[in-house]
Enzyme design. Structure first.
Site: not given
Ligand code: F6R
Length: 259
Positions: A67, A136, A138, A143
């Site tokens: 992303d 959450n 995702h 989401e």
């Molecule tokens: C980032 C991504 C997100 C993160 C997720 C966890 O490229 O795709 O899904 O993996 O938000 O984020 P952290 O590791 O910062 O808790």
């Protein structure tokens, strides 16, 4: 689904790096799907160390990131392109022209998303996808209530995700509220999936992912349907799992059988 629970964040990250290393040693031109965020930082550090110790080369590797924020230029310090350069690409021997991120700078979002899908297909698909999980549930920026068959597209971030990621932005910086993300359908086409869950704040999302019903309300739960998904956790992130002892036991059995 294989659930690996290890004592600490460092142990879990070393396991993930070791798994990626083994994969790359077997397939030197592997196509990796990569994530950003805090969960994967120690894994990237371990991979950099392996490269420095000449145990690993990324020369023929291609990468596709999950992303990118809409509206941030590649040199913006909060863009995921910048993150990937700082945390991994600038420290290894990867050819950076083989590193793809779903960026779009001309507002032709739909075309850009379609092109990203085409590029993944043209490279034969993703061999090994690394994932984190949002608190959450995702994966990528898919989401809750994202279609479980979704493809790469623009997604509006939830307040929860924006709040969680606000720690990376200075007060003076505008934090984007939309992003381009690989879809859940796109992620599910990867041959292998390795998801890292670290810390107590991930324990509920992890329990929903591993033991909850398959539901778009916890997008990560779709991995229950993947043939080759490994969920790597530290003890804190695993602490809400009902079958905690069983996962520990099955890994122990695996080690005994391998000896
Ligand atoms: C980032 C991504 C997100 C993160 C997720 C966890 O490229 O795709 O899904 O993996 O938000 O984020 P952290 O590791 O910062 O808790």
């Amino acid at each position: 689904m294989r659930v690996v629970i290890l004592p600490s964040e460092a142990d879990a990250s070393n396991f993930a790096a070791g798994f990626i290393e083994d994969y790359i040693c077997e397939k030197k031109d592997a196509v990796l799907g990569l994530a950003t965020g805090s969960s994967v930082i120690l894994t990237y550090e371990a991979l950099i160390n392996k490269y420095r110790e000449s145990m690993l080369s990324f020369q023929h590797i291609t990468t596709f990131n999950l992303d990118e924020y809409v509206g941030l230029k590649p040199n913006h310090t909060q863009s995921y392109r910048y993150y990937m350069k700082q945390k991994l690409f600038n420290h290894i021997d990867i050819d950076q022209s083989n590193t793809y991120i779903p960026e779009c700078f001309d507002e032709a979002y739909e075309l850009s998303c379609d092109n990203y899908e085409t590029e993944i297909r043209n490279h034969g698909g993703i061999d090994l996808q690394l994932l984190g999980i949002g608190s959450n549930g995702h994966i990528g920026f898919n989401e809750p209530t994202s279609s479980l068959s979704s493809r790469t597209r623009v997604k509006t971030l939830t307040k929860n995700t924006i709040a969680n990621n606000s720690r990376f932005f200075k007060d003076s910086e505008v934090q984007p509220s939309i992003a381009i993300t690989m879809g859940i359908g796109t992620i599910m086409e990867a041959q292998n999936i390795l998801l890292l869950g670290l810390g107590k704040h991930k324990s509920k999302a992890v329990a929903d992912l591993v033991e909850g019903p398959l539901s778009s309300f916890c997008p990560g739960s779709v991995l229950q349907n993947h043939e080759s998904a490994i969920i790597v956790l530290d003890q804190q992130a695993a602490s809400d799992l009902k079958l905690y002892d069983y996962y520990i036991h099955t890994e122990k059995m695996k080690l005994e059988y391998m000896c």
